[in-house]
Design an enzyme around this catalytic site. Structure first.
Site, mmCIF file in Angstrom:
data_model
loop_
_atom_site.group_PDB
_atom_site.id
_atom_site.type_symbol
_atom_site.label_atom_id
_atom_site.label_comp_id
_atom_site.label_asym_id
_atom_site.label_seq_id
_atom_site.Cartn_x
_atom_site.Cartn_y
_atom_site.Cartn_z
ATOM 1 N N SER A 51 49.708 34.171 43.998
ATOM 2 C CA SER A 51 49.106 34.875 42.997
ATOM 3 C C SER A 51 50.234 35.619 42.397
ATOM 4 O O SER A 51 51.317 36.204 42.999
ATOM 5 C CB SER A 51 48.168 36.037 43.677
ATOM 6 O OG SER A 51 47.725 36.829 42.803
ATOM 7 N N ALA B 122 39.370 45.975 41.234
ATOM 8 C CA ALA B 122 39.284 47.409 41.528
ATOM 9 C C ALA B 122 38.133 47.732 40.456
ATOM 10 O O ALA B 122 37.993 47.399 39.507
ATOM 11 C CB ALA B 122 40.344 48.156 41.382
ATOM 12 N N HIS C 53 49.100 38.472 40.537
ATOM 13 C CA HIS C 53 48.195 39.575 40.222
ATOM 14 C C HIS C 53 47.702 39.493 38.848
ATOM 15 O O HIS C 53 47.455 40.372 38.140
ATOM 16 C CB HIS C 53 49.025 40.769 40.355
ATOM 17 C CG HIS C 53 48.324 42.180 40.964
ATOM 18 N ND1 HIS C 53 48.471 42.438 42.271
ATOM 19 C CD2 HIS C 53 47.523 42.732 40.458
ATOM 20 C CE1 HIS C 53 47.529 43.286 42.560
ATOM 21 N NE2 HIS C 53 46.888 43.850 41.479
ATOM 22 N N TYR D 2 45.644 47.608 50.393
ATOM 23 C CA TYR D 2 47.086 48.033 49.985
ATOM 24 C C TYR D 2 47.339 48.869 51.129
ATOM 25 O O TYR D 2 46.880 49.755 51.875
ATOM 26 C CB TYR D 2 47.068 48.924 48.655
ATOM 27 C CG TYR D 2 46.862 48.188 47.583
ATOM 28 C CD1 TYR D 2 47.689 47.154 46.932
ATOM 29 C CD2 TYR D 2 45.665 48.566 46.795
ATOM 30 C CE1 TYR D 2 47.275 46.501 45.943
ATOM 31 C CE2 TYR D 2 45.213 47.546 45.461
ATOM 32 C CZ TYR D 2 46.248 46.556 45.229
ATOM 33 O OH TYR D 2 46.083 45.952 44.078
ATOM 34 N N THR E 246 47.694 43.022 49.968
ATOM 35 C CA THR E 246 48.313 42.790 48.857
ATOM 36 C C THR E 246 50.006 43.123 48.706
ATOM 37 O O THR E 246 49.804 44.301 49.092
ATOM 38 C CB THR E 246 47.404 43.238 47.482
ATOM 39 O OG1 THR E 246 46.046 42.594 47.669
ATOM 40 C CG2 THR E 246 48.152 42.879 46.294
ATOM 41 N N SER F 235 37.917 44.692 47.046
ATOM 42 C CA SER F 235 39.071 45.592 46.772
ATOM 43 C C SER F 235 39.253 46.696 47.540
ATOM 44 O O SER F 235 38.113 47.544 47.605
ATOM 45 C CB SER F 235 39.121 45.755 45.386
ATOM 46 O OG SER F 235 40.172 46.866 44.899
ATOM 47 N N LYS G 182 48.478 38.368 49.989
ATOM 48 C CA LYS G 182 48.336 37.965 48.774
ATOM 49 C C LYS G 182 49.734 38.435 47.703
ATOM 50 O O LYS G 182 49.851 39.643 47.874
ATOM 51 C CB LYS G 182 47.203 38.707 47.942
ATOM 52 C CG LYS G 182 46.795 38.431 46.642
ATOM 53 C CD LYS G 182 45.266 38.964 46.332
ATOM 54 C CE LYS G 182 45.033 38.789 44.833
ATOM 55 N NZ LYS G 182 45.408 40.144 44.197
ATOM 56 N N PRO H 140 39.967 40.212 44.579
ATOM 57 C CA PRO H 140 39.631 41.494 44.464
ATOM 58 C C PRO H 140 40.242 42.304 43.089
ATOM 59 O O PRO H 140 41.132 41.917 42.527
ATOM 60 C CB PRO H 140 40.651 42.068 45.488
ATOM 61 C CG PRO H 140 41.673 41.058 45.690
ATOM 62 C CD PRO H 140 40.930 39.796 45.518
ATOM 63 N N ARG I 140 49.706 41.242 36.195
ATOM 64 C CA ARG I 140 49.612 42.747 35.898
ATOM 65 C C ARG I 140 50.772 43.393 36.625
ATOM 66 O O ARG I 140 50.796 44.850 36.260
ATOM 67 C CB ARG I 140 48.177 43.082 36.628
ATOM 68 C CG ARG I 140 47.086 42.715 35.778
ATOM 69 C CD ARG I 140 45.907 42.813 36.513
ATOM 70 N NE ARG I 140 45.250 44.350 36.578
ATOM 71 C CZ ARG I 140 44.893 44.893 35.749
ATOM 72 N NH1 ARG I 140 44.720 44.240 34.579
ATOM 73 N NH2 ARG I 140 44.518 46.317 35.922
HETATM 74 C C1 FNR Z 1 43.030 42.947 39.864
HETATM 75 N N1 FNR Z 1 43.724 42.478 40.933
HETATM 76 C C2 FNR Z 1 43.764 42.994 42.066
HETATM 77 N N2 FNR Z 1 44.553 42.498 43.341
HETATM 78 C C3 FNR Z 1 44.178 43.074 44.417
HETATM 79 O O1 FNR Z 1 44.745 42.706 45.598
HETATM 80 N N3 FNR Z 1 43.477 44.387 44.130
HETATM 81 C C4 FNR Z 1 43.110 45.097 43.445
HETATM 82 O O2 FNR Z 1 42.427 45.829 43.465
HETATM 83 C C5 FNR Z 1 43.180 44.374 42.213
HETATM 84 N N4 FNR Z 1 42.630 44.782 41.103
HETATM 85 C C6 FNR Z 1 42.595 44.119 40.137
HETATM 86 C C7 FNR Z 1 42.073 44.889 38.580
HETATM 87 C C8 FNR Z 1 41.924 44.154 37.521
HETATM 88 C C9 FNR Z 1 41.156 44.776 36.355
HETATM 89 C C10 FNR Z 1 42.487 42.859 37.565
HETATM 90 C C11 FNR Z 1 42.266 41.939 36.260
HETATM 91 C C12 FNR Z 1 42.993 42.305 38.392
HETATM 92 C C13 FNR Z 1 44.383 40.953 40.852
HETATM 93 C C14 FNR Z 1 43.203 40.075 41.237
HETATM 94 O O3 FNR Z 1 42.762 40.116 42.478
HETATM 95 C C15 FNR Z 1 43.871 38.485 40.876
HETATM 96 O O4 FNR Z 1 45.076 38.458 41.534
HETATM 97 C C16 FNR Z 1 44.016 38.404 39.411
HETATM 98 O O5 FNR Z 1 42.931 38.974 38.646
HETATM 99 C C17 FNR Z 1 43.852 36.627 39.083
HETATM 100 O O6 FNR Z 1 44.176 36.628 37.642
HETATM 101 P P1 FNR Z 1 42.822 36.440 36.556
HETATM 102 O O7 FNR Z 1 41.846 35.357 37.161
HETATM 103 O O8 FNR Z 1 42.417 37.462 36.518
HETATM 104 O O9 FNR Z 1 43.752 35.580 35.250
#
Ligand code: FNR
Length: 373
Positions: free
Chosen positions: A266, A91, A268, A146, A172, A118, A244, A89, A271
């Protein structure tokens, strides 16, 4: 797949692997959008560690085996999938490209990849399910949540998600608040007014704080999910629920005891909390602690077919791509995403063949040498 008057959007020249999309994405995105999509929390140590951990694992192939009839298929929650790749996912995908989540859904469905939409998707959920429904070889389609502290809103959202036809929920749990995203702050990131979490309309506005109260501990955290909300979610939806972002094996055990269907290992994508360990490391630990039967998926830094193979060898049932497909979306729309999935699947097939693996059953820790050991 999005098709303009001139056909599919072209894949930029010279793209041979997933990382090759990244400079093209950067060139197309505004500085603010680039900071949002590519950045991590604080010093970005976890962001870098995810990739470094996959790189640090070496492979130990078997040779001279008969691999005829081999395949990349896996079984996940009782379904046969053509390969173990899902899209994580992410966003606000309309900020990356006009094809947005709908283009990503068409690409995923056409390539047999799963997709986790997402909660903060920028396009309505129902057409995304429809994009998946037409593909015979499609992967799973799940909805990420969420927790929002508004039960009437949550009840309605769950009803809508089930009615739309999603097959599972992903809660998540590692981001009740944003991490300290330095890169976003430096770039002055703010969502453009035309990009919104369109599936979350009608939510209660945050409560006002009294003088002297903390935004974190009086404003946000009392409204965040606890184990009680997890119970509530289990009671109010018949869909399988995955978590997650569980990090401690005791939390993982508690979740499984409460009837959670599986976990996505994960951090995230680096992030949220910086200095969390890389997910390759966490995956190994989770699999060892939870035994062979708990469904485990993993994301974080997956870019290569060899990463997919290593993840499965460490015990993952499937992997999720994050930024890698988002950059392909920004660089070339839905066509870019389809191409990225195809490239990764082809690399995974090559890695399987070169390691002497006919099928998932041949992939295990015996294929790995950790360079740090
Ligand atoms: C995310 N991720 C994320 N996870 C989630 O549960 N809900 C969300 O809305 C989002 N939004 C989101 C935005 C952006 C810009 C990024 C980069 C990531 C986390 C995502 O699902 C995932 O865990 C990571 O992106 C995995 O890492 P890599 O493959 O980007 O290195």
């Amino acid at each position: 797949m999005s098709q303009g008057a001139s056909g599919l959007e072209p894949i930029p020249a010279g793209v041979a692997n997933l990382a090759d999309f990244e400079p093209h994405a950067k060139a197309r995105l505004s500085e603010q959008a680039w900071a949002y999509f590519s950045g991590g929390a604080a010093d970005e140590l976890s962001l870098r560690a995810n990739r470094a951990a996959w790189d640090a694992i070496n492979l130990q192939p078997r040779v001279l085996r008969d691999l005829s009839g081999g395949h990349t298929g896996v079984r996940l929650f009782g379904r046969e999938l053509p390969h173990p790749i899902l899209l994580a996912p992410i966003a606000y995908q309309l900020m990356a490209h006009g094809d947005g989540e709908l283009g990503v859904a068409h690409a995923a469905a056409a390539q047999g990849a799963g997709m986790v939409l997402s909660a903060q998707a920028s396009m309505p959920m129902e057409p995304i399910v429809a994009a998946f429904a037409g593909e015979a070889q499609r992967g799973p389609l799940w909805f990420q949540l969420y927790w929002r502290d508004d039960r009437e809103f949550m009840r309605e959202l769950l009803r809508r998600v089930e009615r739309a036809g999603f097959e599972a929920l992903v809660l998540t749990v590692d981001a009740p608040v944003h991490g300290a995203r330095d890169r976003e702050r430096r770039a002055g990131f703010a969502l453009p007014p035309e990009v919104r979490a369109v599936n979350l309309g009608g939510i209660k506005k945050p409560i006002d704080l009294l003088p002297g109260q903390s935004m974190m501990f009086d404003g946000l955290m009392p409204r965040a999910a606890t184990w009680a909300e997890l119970h509530w979610l289990r009671e109010h939806s018949s869909l399988p629920l995955l978590l997650k972002g569980v990090h401690h094996v005791d939390d993982a055990r508690e979740a499984m005891a409460m009837g959670v269907a599986g976990l996505i290992v994960s951090n995230h994508g680096g992030r949220t909390l910086d200095t969390l360990p890389p997910t390759a490391w966490l995956l190994r630990r989770m699999r060892e602690a939870l035994g062979p039967d708990v469904p485990l998926l993993v994301d974080g830094g997956i870019r290569r077919g060899t990463d997919v193979l290593k993840a499965l060898a460490l015990g993952a049932d499937a992997v999720l791509l994050g930024r890698a497909y988002l950059f392909a979306l920004a660089a070339a729309g839905a066509h870019g995403v389809a191409h990225a999935i195809r490239l990764l699947r082809d690399e995974y097939e090559i890695a399987m063949a070169l390691c002497g693996c006919r099928s998932r059953a041949d992939i295990g820790p015996q294929l790995l040498i950790d360079a740090r050991e």
